[in-house]
Write an enzyme that holds these catalytic residues in place. Structure first.
Site, mmCIF file in Angstrom:
data_model
loop_
_atom_site.group_PDB
_atom_site.id
_atom_site.type_symbol
_atom_site.label_atom_id
_atom_site.label_comp_id
_atom_site.label_asym_id
_atom_site.label_seq_id
_atom_site.Cartn_x
_atom_site.Cartn_y
_atom_site.Cartn_z
ATOM 1 N N ASP A 1 0.636 -0.738 -0.136
ATOM 2 C CA ASP A 1 0.031 0.145 -0.541
ATOM 3 C C ASP A 1 0.924 1.414 0.221
ATOM 4 O OD1 ASP A 1 1.063 0.071 2.218
ATOM 5 O OD2 ASP A 1 -0.722 0.203 3.504
ATOM 6 N N ASP B 1 1.663 4.896 2.204
ATOM 7 C CA ASP B 1 1.687 5.612 3.264
ATOM 8 C C ASP B 1 2.124 6.902 3.225
ATOM 9 O OD1 ASP B 1 1.416 3.094 5.073
ATOM 10 O OD2 ASP B 1 3.446 3.053 4.624
#
Length: 473
Positions: free
Chosen positions: A193, A195
């Site tokens: 993902d 951040d």
């Protein structure tokens, strides 16, 4: 059109007195909502679908139906509180969507071609040293309870494709850290993902939740977590993680050192390396060494190589390896102290004091006439220089050896925590940084006791477009 007629038009019916008086102070926002051109908005949604949603594309008619359904939702709701929440959500969307997410599909000819700001480095050059470090840190058996965020939503792929463009378009208010930032440094690094830290997390997530609803029909929930500073996370219907973001002020955003790679700002790799060393004072991070060893080795190799290049340092050169482990812990006061003066008189302050309770640091700052430095969630601590000491808050657990001294793993974590302050303020600290980086392989010491971290108070705060829960924070 008078105010009552405006409110009646918005509600699609005649407002009773309680609802009228509740909405009377929202007339300005209601007027903006009613004047908003949904046809233009629909075009933005369709452009987003066509560019970023590669699988399971929804029909145009269905997206239009969802858009119309949401902007007439107040016609079908009776509770005053829910109607007020709908007004707030709709107002955020109509006033911010175009500049926050709509802009992602608009050609950006103003941006010139950017080249990577990093040199081409051999990220495997110190692989043996990093491997020795990580193996020496294996002081747990890896049998701890699983961490909470294990389940990842199938929406992540859709969101990540947008976030890459978002970070480019909004690089004056958003930047990234973690695995994706390392991927930008070293494409061999895998990421799951993205951040982020940004100055408008809540607005961004509200718009993203609405975009996901219109283009996929999926329902999301946003949650503010009390024990993480200014942290908001988004989940899907199954409580699977979609995206999270830390909120920072523009002042803190501008203060944080970062580098630009391909139009995207990432947090200074030195800060990220120090934070990674600091986080190993958490037992769950030590447990990761049993399950994510290869990933951690690749990440630390990348960060270490960049920092050695950037600071013109070498592993094995210089003196003082282990000197920053001269620390002690006062159990009753929950205070750890690091004596860093042995590495040179030019370091000021040379005594570093870590409070394990944030209230103790707050009290110290409150009693001082000096200004504290604040870097928000990057350090999760304010810092105060006073009377030859540098005071800070250590938000992690602390490992102690059987004789009550800080464990070598936590000694390095404490040193890394305070060195972040020097790096982020631009203060000279090269000898101390070199000392820490030459001390990463710690002596074998598997026995330890654990000092718990400060327990943060507060409640989880929910925002939900689907359930009409809007809280201003």
């Amino acid at each position: 059109m008078n105010n009552r007629e405006l409110i009646n038009r918005y509600l699609g019916k005649t407002a009773d007195q309680p609802i009228y008086y509740a909405l009377f102070h929202k007339v300005g926002k209601i007027k903006q909502i009613l004047n908003f051109d949904l046809n233009v908005f629909l075009k933005l949604l369709l452009k987003n679908r066509d560019r970023f949603l590669r699988e399971n594309k929804q029909p145009t008619a269905e997206i239009k139906r969802r858009l119309t359904h949401y902007f007439t939702k107040q016609h079908r709701v009776r509770k005053v509180g829910k109607i007020l929440s709908i007004v707030e959500f709709q107002h955020v969307i109509v006033t911010t969507f175009t500049r926050v997410l709509g802009v992602l599909t608009i050609d950006n000819r103003r941006v010139s071609k950017m080249y990577s700001s990093t040199a081409i480095l051999d990220y495997a050059a110190h692989e043996d040293y990093v491997e020795a470090m990580l193996r020496s840190y294996r002081v747990t058996d890896g049998a701890g309870p699983p961490k909470g965020r294990n389940k990842v939503s199938d929406l992540v792929g859709y969101v990540i494709s947008m976030l890459k463009e978002y970070l480019k378009r909004h690089n004056k208010s958003a930047f990234c850290h973690g695995s994706y930032s390392l991927h930008l440094l070293n494409p061999a690094i895998e990421y799951g993902d993205i951040d982020m830290l940004q100055t408008n997390s809540r607005t961004f997530l509200i718009n993203l939740a609405f975009l996901i609803y219109c283009n996929t029909g999926r329902v999301t929930t946003m949650m503010k977590i009390p024990y993480l500073l200014n942290y908001i996370v988004m989940f899907d219907e199954e409580q699977a993680h979609i995206v999270d973001s830390f909120q920072v002020s523009q002042e803190i955003f501008d203060r944080i050192p970062k580098i630009l790679i391909n139009d995207i700002y990432i947090i200074d790799p030195c800060v990220q390396l120090l934070n990674g060393i600091k986080m190993f004072s958490q037992v769950d991070r030590l447990d990761d060494l049993h399950t994510k060893f290869e990933k951690l080795r690749a990440r630390f190799c990348t960060l270490l190589e960049y920092v050695l290049y950037d600071y013109d340092m070498r592993i094995g050169e210089g003196s003082g390896a282990g000197a920053l482990r001269r620390s002690r812990f006062a159990y009753s006061e929950r205070v750890a102290t690091v004596e860093a003066g042995a590495l040179g008189e030019d370091l000021s302050p040379a005594r570093w004091v870590a409070f394990m309770d944030n209230a103790a640091l707050d009290a110290r700052i409150g009693a001082s006439t000096r200004q504290a430095a604040d870097f928000g969630p990057v350090t999760n601590s304010r810092f105060l220089e006073e009377d030859g000491c540098l005071y800070g808050y250590f938000s992690n657990t602390l490992l102690l050896t059987p004789d009550g001294a800080p464990h070598p793993v936590s000694c390095n974590a404490l040193a890394a925590h305070f060195l972040m302050y020097f790096v982020m303020t631009g203060a000279p600290c090269k000898p101390q940084l070199a000392c820490l980086l030459n001390s990463l392989v710690v002596p074998e010491a598997r026995e330890f006791t654990l000092v718990p971290r400060d327990k943060k108070l507060g409640d989880h705060v929910i925002l939900s477009i689907d359930h009409d829960v809007f809280i201003d924070f």
